[in-house]
Design an enzyme around this catalytic site. Structure first.
Site, PDB file in Angstrom:
ATOM      1  N   GLY A  17       0.852  -1.087  -0.100  1.00 51.72           N
ATOM      2  CA  GLY A  17      -0.021  -0.140   0.093  1.00 51.72           C
ATOM      3  C   GLY A  17       0.807   1.223  -0.013  1.00 51.72           C
ATOM      4  CB  SER A  25       4.275   6.315   1.882  1.00 43.21           C
ATOM      5  OG  SER A  25       4.837   6.837   2.810  1.00 43.21           O
ATOM      6  N   GLY A  26       2.130   5.666   4.239  1.00 43.90           N
ATOM      7  CA  GLY A  26       1.091   6.415   5.077  1.00 43.90           C
ATOM      8  C   GLY A  26      -0.290   5.724   4.884  1.00 43.90           C
ATOM      9  CB  SER A  27      -1.674   2.817   2.926  1.00 44.50           C
ATOM     10  OG  SER A  27      -0.760   1.927   3.321  1.00 44.50           O
ATOM     11  N   GLY A  28      -0.927   3.012   6.193  1.00 47.31           N
ATOM     12  CA  GLY A  28      -1.385   2.247   7.604  1.00 47.31           C
ATOM     13  C   GLY A  28      -0.645   0.808   7.648  1.00 47.31           C
ATOM     14  CB  SER A  83       5.803  -4.258  -2.230  1.00 47.27           C
ATOM     15  OG  SER A  83       4.828  -4.483  -1.447  1.00 47.27           O
TER      16      SER A  83
HETATM   17  P1  ADP Z   1       2.883   3.003   6.301  1.00 50.08           P
HETATM   18  O1  ADP Z   1       3.292   1.967   7.180  1.00 50.08           O
HETATM   19  O2  ADP Z   1       1.767   2.483   5.535  1.00 50.08           O
HETATM   20  O3  ADP Z   1       3.721   3.999   5.685  1.00 50.08           O
HETATM   21  P2  ADP Z   1       1.895   4.343   8.817  1.00 50.08           P
HETATM   22  O4  ADP Z   1       1.264   3.070   9.554  1.00 50.08           O
HETATM   23  O5  ADP Z   1       3.462   4.635   9.108  1.00 50.08           O
HETATM   24  O6  ADP Z   1       1.846   3.899   7.195  1.00 50.08           O
HETATM   25  O7  ADP Z   1       1.056   5.411   8.941  1.00 50.08           O
HETATM   26  C1  ADP Z   1      -0.417   5.286   8.843  1.00 50.08           C
HETATM   27  C2  ADP Z   1      -1.119   6.556   9.572  1.00 50.08           C
HETATM   28  O8  ADP Z   1      -2.535   6.378   9.283  1.00 50.08           O
HETATM   29  C3  ADP Z   1      -0.834   6.309  11.113  1.00 50.08           C
HETATM   30  O9  ADP Z   1      -0.773   7.667  11.515  1.00 50.08           O
HETATM   31  C4  ADP Z   1      -2.154   5.818  11.447  1.00 50.08           C
HETATM   32  O10 ADP Z   1      -2.723   6.274  13.016  1.00 50.08           O
HETATM   33  C5  ADP Z   1      -3.194   6.440  10.570  1.00 50.08           C
HETATM   34  N1  ADP Z   1      -4.583   5.773  10.451  1.00 50.08           N
HETATM   35  C6  ADP Z   1      -5.840   6.073  10.462  1.00 50.08           C
HETATM   36  N2  ADP Z   1      -6.643   5.277  10.316  1.00 50.08           N
HETATM   37  C7  ADP Z   1      -5.834   3.982  10.280  1.00 50.08           C
HETATM   38  C8  ADP Z   1      -6.437   2.697   9.906  1.00 50.08           C
HETATM   39  N3  ADP Z   1      -7.697   2.251   9.822  1.00 50.08           N
HETATM   40  N4  ADP Z   1      -5.618   1.738   9.772  1.00 50.08           N
HETATM   41  C9  ADP Z   1      -4.119   2.385   9.897  1.00 50.08           C
HETATM   42  N5  ADP Z   1      -3.817   3.143   9.875  1.00 50.08           N
HETATM   43  C10 ADP Z   1      -4.505   4.258  10.185  1.00 50.08           C
END
Ligand code: ADP
Length: 200
Positions: free
Chosen positions: A36, A38-41, A110
């Site tokens: 997913g 960047s920032g997707s969770g 990825s």
């Molecule tokens: P990634 O690892 O994909 O780059 P991160 O986990 O570092 O993303 O960041 C995701 C951000 O989105 C976090 O600040 C998290 O608190 C926020 N967020 C909001 N809702 C959700 C959700 N349902 N699932 C995951 N993250 C979420």
């Protein structure tokens, strides 16, 4: 597997087998590969999922892009060749864990089908693909690491979703839409789907 170079003598046939280790841990090793933007969770969900699994006695290892790139892959750039090498090493490291019966939670953008296929070529059926499905606009709004602002300002080139493609998986094991949902609910959905694979 390609032919081994001269003077390489693997010990795979003399060490405890994977099945022995899985029996020891009372779990089946799998790789939960989260893809997913960047920032997707991915990482946030992996951390919550790890907690749920630990409560059921499942041994896990979280592998994430930033950790791997600051450690084992700290000599790799974002060139095409190095991106491939990045994934190859991640997949091989995951394989070592999985062969030990450990459940790995892989958090890597990825971005292309080709890259995920490379991982699949190494891991085969041990890998399940989880699409952490958060639209670009939402990730940009979250901008957890400030990367979207930098990419918009032209300070980061080839940023996934902006000037580099993200190809959504067509047929993922799970498609987790995060918008309007709690982290816990996303983690729980993955937990429910993977537990039957881990505790067979
Ligand atoms: P990634 O690892 O994909 O780059 P991160 O986990 O570092 O993303 O960041 C995701 C951000 O989105 C976090 O600040 C998290 O608190 C926020 N967020 C909001 N809702 C959700 C959700 N349902 N699932 C995951 N993250 C979420």
């Amino acid at each position: 597997m390609s032919a081994l170079p001269e003077n390489i003598h693997t010990t795979f046939d003399r060490i405890l087998q994977r099945s022995d280790k899985e029996a020891l841990l009372n779990q089946h090793g799998i790789v939960i590969w989260m893809t997913g933007l960047s920032g997707s969770g991915k990482t946030t969900i992996a951390v919550a999922l790890e907690k749920l699994l630990a409560e059921k006695g499942v041994l896990t290892q979280v592998l994430d892009g930033d950790n791997i790139r600051s450690g084992i892959n700290n000599n790799l750039s974002f060139s095409e060749a190095d991106r491939k090498e990045n994934i190859r090493r991640i997949a091989e490291v995951s394989k070592l864990f999985v062969e030990c019966g450990v459940v790995t939670l892989n958090c890597f953008v990825s971005p292309t089908k080709d890259i995920r296929q490379q991982a699949k070529d190494v891991l085969g059926d041990d890998m399940v693909e989880v699409f952490v499905n958060t639209p670009f606009e939402e990730c940009e709004k979250r901008d957890v690491k400030g990367l979207y602002a930098k990419a918009r300002a032209g300070e980061i080139k080839n940023f996934t979703g902006l000037d580099a493609p993200f190809e959504a998986p067509e047929n993922p094991f799970l498609n987790i839409e995060t918008v309007g949902r709690s982290v816990e609910s996303c983690a729980q959905e993955i937990f429910n789907a993977v537990m039957p694979l881990i505790k067979q």
